[in-house]
Design an enzyme around this catalytic site. Structure first.
Site, PDB file in Angstrom:
ATOM      1  N   SER A  10      -9.249  94.539  68.863  1.00 56.93           N
ATOM      2  CA  SER A  10      -9.812  92.884  69.749  1.00 56.93           C
ATOM      3  C   SER A  10     -11.043  92.099  68.723  1.00 56.93           C
ATOM      4  O   SER A  10     -10.904  91.396  68.724  1.00 56.93           O
ATOM      5  CB  SER A  10     -10.620  93.704  70.768  1.00 56.93           C
ATOM      6  OG  SER A  10      -9.476  94.113  71.751  1.00 56.93           O
TER       7      SER A  10
ATOM      8  N   HIS B 278      -3.945  93.185  72.609  1.00 52.91           N
ATOM      9  CA  HIS B 278      -2.965  93.298  71.557  1.00 52.91           C
ATOM     10  C   HIS B 278      -1.883  94.157  71.277  1.00 52.91           C
ATOM     11  O   HIS B 278      -2.306  95.405  72.712  1.00 52.91           O
ATOM     12  CB  HIS B 278      -4.160  93.407  69.923  1.00 52.91           C
ATOM     13  CG  HIS B 278      -4.567  94.464  70.012  1.00 52.91           C
ATOM     14  ND1 HIS B 278      -4.682  95.967  70.161  1.00 52.91           N
ATOM     15  CD2 HIS B 278      -6.094  94.553  69.802  1.00 52.91           C
ATOM     16  CE1 HIS B 278      -4.880  96.811  70.251  1.00 52.91           C
ATOM     17  NE2 HIS B 278      -6.409  96.200  70.485  1.00 52.91           N
TER      18      HIS B 278
ATOM     19  N   GLN C   9     -13.023 109.395  71.887  1.00 57.75           N
ATOM     20  CA  GLN C   9     -13.281 108.796  73.483  1.00 57.75           C
ATOM     21  C   GLN C   9     -12.358 109.916  73.819  1.00 57.75           C
ATOM     22  O   GLN C   9     -12.537 110.390  75.180  1.00 57.75           O
ATOM     23  CB  GLN C   9     -12.809 107.289  72.777  1.00 57.75           C
ATOM     24  CG  GLN C   9     -13.243 106.980  74.454  1.00 57.75           C
ATOM     25  CD  GLN C   9     -12.718 105.654  75.009  1.00 57.75           C
ATOM     26  OE1 GLN C   9     -13.745 104.489  74.508  1.00 57.75           O
ATOM     27  NE2 GLN C   9     -11.626 104.921  74.656  1.00 57.75           N
TER      28      GLN C   9
ATOM     29  N   HIS D 286      -3.059  97.738  73.216  1.00 58.03           N
ATOM     30  CA  HIS D 286      -2.940  97.913  74.249  1.00 58.03           C
ATOM     31  C   HIS D 286      -1.387  97.993  74.970  1.00 58.03           C
ATOM     32  O   HIS D 286      -1.363  98.753  75.819  1.00 58.03           O
ATOM     33  CB  HIS D 286      -4.123  96.711  74.600  1.00 58.03           C
ATOM     34  CG  HIS D 286      -4.949  97.264  73.936  1.00 58.03           C
ATOM     35  ND1 HIS D 286      -5.759  95.400  73.511  1.00 58.03           N
ATOM     36  CD2 HIS D 286      -6.177  97.419  75.234  1.00 58.03           C
ATOM     37  CE1 HIS D 286      -7.242  95.759  73.580  1.00 58.03           C
ATOM     38  NE2 HIS D 286      -7.257  96.774  74.096  1.00 58.03           N
TER      39      HIS D 286
HETATM   40  P1  AMP Z   1     -10.371  98.669  74.279  1.00 60.18           P
HETATM   41  O1  AMP Z   1     -10.125  97.797  74.718  1.00 60.18           O
HETATM   42  O2  AMP Z   1     -10.874  98.999  73.262  1.00 60.18           O
HETATM   43  O3  AMP Z   1     -11.744  99.635  75.253  1.00 60.18           O
HETATM   44  O4  AMP Z   1      -9.836  99.639  74.060  1.00 60.18           O
HETATM   45  C1  AMP Z   1      -8.176  99.860  75.383  1.00 60.18           C
HETATM   46  C2  AMP Z   1      -7.614 100.850  75.300  1.00 60.18           C
HETATM   47  O5  AMP Z   1      -6.678 100.652  73.889  1.00 60.18           O
HETATM   48  C3  AMP Z   1      -8.352 102.484  74.454  1.00 60.18           C
HETATM   49  O6  AMP Z   1      -7.522 103.366  74.800  1.00 60.18           O
HETATM   50  C4  AMP Z   1      -7.770 102.055  73.124  1.00 60.18           C
HETATM   51  O7  AMP Z   1      -8.302 103.389  71.973  1.00 60.18           O
HETATM   52  C5  AMP Z   1      -6.760 101.359  73.021  1.00 60.18           C
HETATM   53  N1  AMP Z   1      -6.442 101.039  71.758  1.00 60.18           N
HETATM   54  C6  AMP Z   1      -6.815  99.901  70.979  1.00 60.18           C
HETATM   55  N2  AMP Z   1      -6.823 100.018  69.764  1.00 60.18           N
HETATM   56  C7  AMP Z   1      -5.675 100.799  69.730  1.00 60.18           C
HETATM   57  C8  AMP Z   1      -4.905 100.812  68.161  1.00 60.18           C
HETATM   58  N3  AMP Z   1      -4.864 100.255  67.323  1.00 60.18           N
HETATM   59  N4  AMP Z   1      -3.914 101.820  68.885  1.00 60.18           N
HETATM   60  C9  AMP Z   1      -3.457 102.442  69.911  1.00 60.18           C
HETATM   61  N5  AMP Z   1      -4.181 102.444  71.437  1.00 60.18           N
HETATM   62  C10 AMP Z   1      -5.322 101.431  71.070  1.00 60.18           C
END
Ligand code: AMP
Length: 286
Positions: free
Chosen positions: A187, A34, A154, A37
């Site tokens: 997600s 989204h 994280q 990312h």
């Molecule tokens: P994930 O796919 O959920 O493991 O996220 C991958 C990366 O995208 C991680 O570093 C998350 O912190 C970042 N991320 C996910 N959602 C957001 C958001 N709404 N704003 C900024 N970064 C995000």
């Protein structure tokens, strides 16, 4: 954009990258991409010669098997999104490729950083996060790694891992991206019904109202006020809502002892576990 699935393919390309001295920016993800990312990808593109995005749903960071099973997987659509956004290389390995049969994880103890909030509510989660990010850094060998402040704890833990293990990568924290309603992009949001999406706004609305109360009321008062709001909301099942100093995860009594006051929340809404946070001093729009 090239899409690869094996480490051998990556090693071959890495030799080319090295011969041109290319700076590599790396965005690890679990897919179902989204705008949140993509904001990481855009920042990485601006600051590096080439950008690698990984899509890997890491089984070792799920403490709930049902959560792992339900996790959205949309690789083909993700690849199209990444291509359009200018990603250079998509690395989408399977579990065998990442761990080679050695999935056993070690316990990670960085004091309060790993023991409170998500660390307390999701036992083993950060053990798996540290394990996979360490492994992905070994494979990709990036100059910079991009992580969203949506997962605020994280980012702090990854920074601490890199510091302790002296991994030669710069960790770049990126702003939390919200949709137009204010909901933190995730997600997992695709698992929410329209009604639950509406109900989920209670999280960001409470965080914003807490920020309004800062610094007039004490940290504890602001925290307890926010907790009461969410506990009284029948659509929200609160896991935690805490005020702390985002710089060191400490919880002093007076605002004057905070360098980066903020609030972090986790709650179930419509059966989906959501997290959000708000920094009180850095403007959200910054
Ligand atoms: P994930 O796919 O959920 O493991 O996220 C991958 C990366 O995208 C991680 O570093 C998350 O912190 C970042 N991320 C996910 N959602 C957001 C958001 N709404 N704003 C900024 N970064 C995000």
């Amino acid at each position: 954009m090239r899409t690869i699935t094996t480490n051998a393919q990556f090693d071959e390309l890495y030799t080319d990258f090295q011969s041109t001295n290319a700076q590599i920016g790396f965005v690890p993800t679990m897919g179902a991409l989204h705008e949140g990312h993509l904001s990481l990808l855009h920042r990485a593109k601006a600051e590096n010669d080439l950008v690698v995005v990984s899509i890997f749903v890491n089984p070792t960071q799920f403490n709930d098997p049902k959560d792992l099973e339900k996790y959205p997987r949309t690789l083909e659509a993700d690849a199209r999104i990444l291509e359009a956004a200018g990603c250079d290389l998509l690395y989408a390995p399977n579990v065998e490729e990442v761990y080679g049969g050695a999935m056993e994880k070690q316990r990670v103890d960085y004091g309060a950083l790993t023991s409170i909030l998500e660390g307390a509510k999701r036992p083993g989660h950060y053990d798996g996060v540290v394990q996979v990010v360490r492994r992905l850094f070994e494979i990709v060998r990036p100059h910079r790694g991009y992580f969203g402040k949506k997962d605020f704890q994280q980012v702090a833990i990854i920074r601490e891992m890199v510091r302790r293990e002296q991994i030669p990568v710069e960790i770049v924290p990126c702003e939390l991206i919200r949709d137009e309603s204010g909901l933190a992009m995730s997600s997992r949001n695709v698992l929410l019904s329209a009604e639950s999406k509406q109900n989920a706004l209670a999280l960001v609305n409470t965080l914003r109202a807490m920020k309004e109360r800062f610094p007039g009321a004490s940290p504890k008062e602001v925290e307890e006020w926010g907790q009461a709001q969410l506990r009284n909301d029948p659509a929200v099942e609160l896991e935690y809502l805490e005020v702390l100093d985002g710089l060191n995860f400490e919880q002093p009594e007076a605002w004057s002892d905070y360098q980066s006051p903020m609030a972090l929340v986790a709650a179930f809404v419509g059966g989906v576990r959501l997290i959000d946070n708000l920094e009180f001093i850095v403007s959200e729009e910054a």
